[in-house]
Write an enzyme that holds these catalytic residues in place. Structure first.
Site, PDB file in Angstrom:
ATOM      1  N   LYS A  36      41.344  40.911  41.959  1.00 61.54           N
ATOM      2  CA  LYS A  36      40.503  40.549  43.119  1.00 61.54           C
ATOM      3  C   LYS A  36      41.296  40.510  44.428  1.00 61.54           C
ATOM      4  CE  LYS A  36      38.011  37.748  39.805  1.00 61.54           C
ATOM      5  NZ  LYS A  36      39.055  37.253  38.890  1.00 61.54           N
ATOM      6  N   ASP A  65      40.886  39.550  33.083  1.00 57.40           N
ATOM      7  CA  ASP A  65      40.460  39.212  34.437  1.00 57.40           C
ATOM      8  C   ASP A  65      41.573  38.442  35.142  1.00 57.40           C
ATOM      9  OD1 ASP A  65      37.867  38.871  36.235  1.00 57.40           O
ATOM     10  OD2 ASP A  65      39.009  37.000  36.317  1.00 57.40           O
ATOM     11  N   HIS A 104      37.129  38.619  46.392  1.00 57.35           N
ATOM     12  CA  HIS A 104      37.168  37.346  45.657  1.00 57.35           C
ATOM     13  C   HIS A 104      36.166  36.309  46.186  1.00 57.35           C
ATOM     14  CE1 HIS A 104      40.140  34.771  43.117  1.00 57.35           C
ATOM     15  NE2 HIS A 104      38.902  34.377  42.944  1.00 57.35           N
ATOM     16  N   TYR A 114      45.383  34.052  41.560  1.00 60.55           N
ATOM     17  CA  TYR A 114      45.719  33.301  40.328  1.00 60.55           C
ATOM     18  C   TYR A 114      47.221  33.307  40.050  1.00 60.55           C
ATOM     19  CZ  TYR A 114      40.746  34.179  39.102  1.00 60.55           C
ATOM     20  OH  TYR A 114      39.380  34.289  39.084  1.00 60.55           O
TER      21      TYR A 114
END
Ligand code: A2P
Length: 316
Positions: free
Chosen positions: A85, A50, A118, A55
């Site tokens: 995302k 993920d 997201h 990130y």
């Protein structure tokens, strides 16, 4: 190597392993650290990863996948289930397909298995620092953004699409306009934020739920030790000969929810896979159901306490 159960999501051929390794770290780990952790996870048996544009871990994950292929740890890209995302700065309908292509470029893969919106918010600019200026925070055009997500499926950029951090109200809105139904909603969920109402709603609508921060995201800006330091969970763990983390993960799994849990530590990532050959007793489940409830992750902690952001946080 641990055997990880899989589940079938609506409209998708490939089964998703019920536990995926989260790659968001705080402070953000450097590329080599994340890459090494992903490679270690593949060796441990993880096949579901993920990530997210936000990130900053897409490139490291992509490099680890390439390395795993080179080393023969996996036979092909299709052995993995990769989720990424769409960041809030790219939710204008015209930006969704280019943003997905950018993530694929970062990951150096031809497609992802799951692409998620997201957060239910739109930012009119990139985030340069936080809190973000109030004037760039806008409501999400759910219909328009979702049409972009559907286009990503049609173009073969992703196999499945879904959302993250969506409330019942947001999902209801989405379901009323979607041509391709969202396969899942990835939300914060753990024994301290059990999401009963949202889970019931999702079940009724056929939307699978994935839990993030199942361990309370300890040692991050957005988490704390309310799970790993909890006495009720620790007592259950002691009685079962397990760790507190395993009890929390097992509890999530027993709710029929899949898991995105982060560990970059070899022993802990292995430990977190040892949750499939035992179960919690009714008495233990009862104790966990009585834990006080508190949402841990808020959008305000990321973007700032702007009125629209606070509204999103309050919409459960
Ligand atoms: P680390 O990466 O050093 O293992 P969440 O999955 O809720 O986001 O929580 C992630 C946090 O929990 C990370 O700080 C991670 O640290 C830590 N963690 C992950 N697995 C375990 C475990 N089995 N025991 C203790 N801490 C863990």
């Amino acid at each position: 190597m641990a055997v990880i159960p899989t589940l079938k999501l609506g409209g998708m051929e490939k089964a998703m392993p019920v536990i995926g390794m989260g790659t968001a770290s705080f402070p953000m780990a450097d590329l080599e650290t994340t890459k090494a952790a992903v490679l270690e996870a593949i060796k441990a048996g993880y096949r579901h990863f993920d990530t997210a544009f936000a990130y900053g871990s897409e490139a490291a994950l992509g490099q680890a996948v390439a390395e795993a292929l080179r080393l023969g740890l996996i036979e092909s890209r299709s052995d993995l289930f990769i989720t990424t995302k769409l960041w809030a700065s790219f939710t204008d309908p015209s930006q969704v397909v280019p943003a997905c292509k950018m993530s694929l470029q970062n990951l150096k893969v031809e497609y992802v298995d799951m692409y998620l919106i997201h957060w239910p918010v739109r930012l009119t600019e990139m985030v340069r620092k936080t809190p973000v200026p109030i004037e760039i925070v806008k409501p999400l055009d759910i219909k328009g953004a979702w049409e972009g997500m559907e286009e990503c499926v049609k173009l073969g950029l992703t196999k499945g699409i879904g959302v993250s951090n969506f409330s019942c109200k947001n999902l209801d809105h989405l379901l009323s306009t979607a041509k391709i139904l969202p396969a899942l909603n990835q939300v914060e969920m753990n024994p301290y934020w059990q999401q009963k109402k949202l889970r019931e709603f999702c079940k009724e609508k056929g939307v699978h739920v994935t839990a993030y921060s199942p361990l309370g995201a300890n040692n991050t800006k957005w988490g704390d030790d309310r799970i790993l330091g909890n006495e009720v969970l620790a007592d259950i763990a002691k009685a079962m000969g397990k760790t507190t983390a395993q009890v929390a993960l097992r509890w999530v799994y027993e709710q029929g929810v899949s898991i995105a849990s982060k560990s970059f530590n070899k022993e802990r990532m292995l430990q977190n896979l040892q949750i499939f050959d035992w179960c919690l007793s009714d008495q233990h489940l009862e104790k966990i159901s009585q834990l006080p409830q508190a949402k841990g992750v808020t959008l305000a902690s990321i973007l700032g306490p702007h009125p629209l952001v606070l509204e999103i946080d309050a919409d459960l």
